[in-house]
Scaffold this motif. Structure first.
Motif, PDB file in Angstrom:
ATOM      1  N   MET A  13       0.858  -1.191   0.000  1.00  0.00           N
ATOM      2  CA  MET A  13       0.000   0.000   0.000  1.00  0.00           C
ATOM      3  C   MET A  13       0.897   1.245   0.000  1.00  0.00           C
ATOM      4  O   MET A  13       1.858   1.314   0.765  1.00  0.00           O
ATOM      5  N   LYS A  17       1.291   2.316  -7.151  1.00  0.00           N
ATOM      6  CA  LYS A  17       0.764   1.517  -8.287  1.00  0.00           C
ATOM      7  C   LYS A  17      -0.343   2.259  -9.040  1.00  0.00           C
ATOM      8  O   LYS A  17      -0.337   2.318 -10.262  1.00  0.00           O
ATOM      9  N   ASP A  36      -8.559  -2.661  -7.327  1.00  0.00           N
ATOM     10  CA  ASP A  36      -9.395  -2.217  -6.195  1.00  0.00           C
ATOM     11  C   ASP A  36     -10.719  -1.608  -6.685  1.00  0.00           C
ATOM     12  O   ASP A  36     -11.771  -1.834  -6.100  1.00  0.00           O
ATOM     13  N   PHE A  59     -13.620 -10.134   0.857  1.00  0.00           N
ATOM     14  CA  PHE A  59     -12.924  -9.200  -0.027  1.00  0.00           C
ATOM     15  C   PHE A  59     -11.952  -9.960  -0.924  1.00  0.00           C
ATOM     16  O   PHE A  59     -11.894  -9.745  -2.136  1.00  0.00           O
ATOM     17  N   ARG A  60     -11.197 -10.901  -0.337  1.00  0.00           N
ATOM     18  CA  ARG A  60     -10.189 -11.650  -1.124  1.00  0.00           C
ATOM     19  C   ARG A  60     -10.854 -12.507  -2.201  1.00  0.00           C
ATOM     20  O   ARG A  60     -10.303 -12.682  -3.285  1.00  0.00           O
ATOM     21  N   GLY A  81      -4.039  -4.499  -5.903  1.00  0.00           N
ATOM     22  CA  GLY A  81      -4.048  -4.165  -4.468  1.00  0.00           C
ATOM     23  C   GLY A  81      -2.960  -4.927  -3.718  1.00  0.00           C
ATOM     24  O   GLY A  81      -2.646  -6.081  -4.048  1.00  0.00           O
ATOM     25  N   GLY A  82      -2.390  -4.258  -2.717  1.00  0.00           N
ATOM     26  CA  GLY A  82      -1.207  -4.754  -2.019  1.00  0.00           C
ATOM     27  C   GLY A  82      -1.245  -6.182  -1.494  1.00  0.00           C
ATOM     28  O   GLY A  82      -0.203  -6.812  -1.327  1.00  0.00           O
ATOM     29  N   GLY A  83      -2.447  -6.729  -1.239  1.00  0.00           N
ATOM     30  CA  GLY A  83      -2.506  -8.072  -0.667  1.00  0.00           C
ATOM     31  C   GLY A  83      -2.733  -9.174  -1.692  1.00  0.00           C
ATOM     32  O   GLY A  83      -2.538 -10.354  -1.400  1.00  0.00           O
ATOM     33  N   ARG A 120      -8.360   2.355   3.502  1.00  0.00           N
ATOM     34  CA  ARG A 120      -7.491   1.180   3.555  1.00  0.00           C
ATOM     35  C   ARG A 120      -7.631   0.514   4.929  1.00  0.00           C
ATOM     36  O   ARG A 120      -6.947   0.888   5.888  1.00  0.00           O
ATOM     37  N   LEU A 122      -6.542  -2.106   6.196  1.00  0.00           N
ATOM     38  CA  LEU A 122      -5.365  -2.741   6.805  1.00  0.00           C
ATOM     39  C   LEU A 122      -4.268  -1.727   7.121  1.00  0.00           C
ATOM     40  O   LEU A 122      -3.136  -2.101   7.418  1.00  0.00           O
ATOM     41  N   ARG A 136       5.465  -9.195   4.098  1.00  0.00           N
ATOM     42  CA  ARG A 136       5.197  -9.298   2.669  1.00  0.00           C
ATOM     43  C   ARG A 136       6.415  -9.109   1.776  1.00  0.00           C
ATOM     44  O   ARG A 136       6.368  -9.468   0.596  1.00  0.00           O
TER      45      ARG A 136
HETATM   46  C1  S3P Z   1      -4.741  -4.109   0.640  1.00  0.00           C
HETATM   47  C2  S3P Z   1      -4.367  -3.075  -0.192  1.00  0.00           C
HETATM   48  C3  S3P Z   1      -5.327  -2.163  -0.834  1.00  0.00           C
HETATM   49  C4  S3P Z   1      -6.694  -2.836  -0.966  1.00  0.00           C
HETATM   50  C5  S3P Z   1      -7.141  -3.382   0.359  1.00  0.00           C
HETATM   51  C6  S3P Z   1      -6.172  -4.421   0.927  1.00  0.00           C
HETATM   52  C7  S3P Z   1      -3.689  -4.974   1.234  1.00  0.00           C
HETATM   53  O1  S3P Z   1      -4.860  -1.759  -2.108  1.00  0.00           O
HETATM   54  O2  S3P Z   1      -6.660  -3.854  -1.928  1.00  0.00           O
HETATM   55  O3  S3P Z   1      -7.301  -2.302   1.227  1.00  0.00           O
HETATM   56  O4  S3P Z   1      -4.005  -6.079   1.687  1.00  0.00           O
HETATM   57  O5  S3P Z   1      -2.509  -4.560   1.205  1.00  0.00           O
HETATM   58  P1  S3P Z   1      -3.620  -0.726  -2.314  1.00  0.00           P
HETATM   59  O6  S3P Z   1      -2.357  -1.523  -2.283  1.00  0.00           O
HETATM   60  O7  S3P Z   1      -3.896  -0.166  -3.664  1.00  0.00           O
HETATM   61  O8  S3P Z   1      -3.698   0.281  -1.229  1.00  0.00           O
END
Ligand code: S3P
Length: 183
Positions: A13, A17, A36, A59-60, A81-83, A120, A122, A136
């Motif tokens: 995050m 990106k 996202d 969400f996942r 998205g970061g995850g 966000r 997380l 990560r």
């Molecule tokens: C997440 C990152 C977010 C978004 C969600 C979960 C994560 O996207 O998908 O809040 O798990 O790191 P960005 O990386 O665009 O902030």
């Protein structure tokens, strides 16, 4: 690079990106998609609300489902998205359908940009944010290309991504921004 391949921007995050994606896509003559935003459209709500209603696992699921769809669509630049990169199935899918580019920033920069952001879920707790960042790093290291983005403008990062693609012989030089149109 096979022209049908996707370009996936991955990273923590706040790594830039969604900021770098549009100018990169413009330079490469491709559409840009933000995963996202696609998840929000599918879930009919903002990410925070989707987390509240369906939990992170819900969400996942939506994220993976949207990723599958966009992976099969026309060649694009996709901010992921970061995850999402941390789910093994997603990672395999991205590697099979495209090239993954990790935008690397420090914890400090990620903090400045993302910590406390209401959108966000997380990024609320500083200690959890730091833990997630550290956990990560190793997985992001599996991305095909690593592009340092610390202290650079979006345009510099865009140019560095293009250079990395060319250097890795992934993007043919003929489709780059400043080339004359093909006759
Ligand atoms: C997440 C990152 C977010 C978004 C969600 C979960 C994560 O996207 O998908 O809040 O798990 O790191 P960005 O990386 O665009 O902030």
């Amino acid at each position: 690079m096979r022209p049908e391949r996707q370009i996936y921007l991955v990273g923590f995050m706040g790594s830039g990106k969604s900021t770098v994606g549009p100018p990169l896509a413009l330079a490469l003559g491709r559409p840009f998609h933000d995963l996202d935003r696609l998840v929000e459209a599918a879930g009919g709500n903002r990410i925070t609300k989707i987390f509240e209603r369906l939990g992170e696992s819900g969400f996942r699921r939506l994220e993976t489902e949207r990723l599958r769809r966009i992976a099969a669509a026309e060649p694009s630049v996709i901010a992921v998205g970061g995850g999402a990169f941390h789910q093994e199935a997603n990672r395999r899918l991205m590697k099979r359908t495209g090239v993954t580019v990790w935008l690397q920033v420090s914890l400090e920069t990620a903090r400045e940009r993302a910590l406390g952001d209401r959108d966000r879920p997380l990024a609320r707790d500083p200690a959890a944010f730091r833990r997630l960042f550290e956990e990560r790093l190793r997985i992001y290291g599996e991305a095909d290309l690593h592009v340092p983005a610390e202290g650079k403008t979006p345009d510099q990062v865009r140019d560095d991504v293009i250079e990395a693609l060319v250097r890795a012989d992934i993007k043919p030089a003929t489709s780059l921004r400043n080339d004359p149109p093909a006759t």
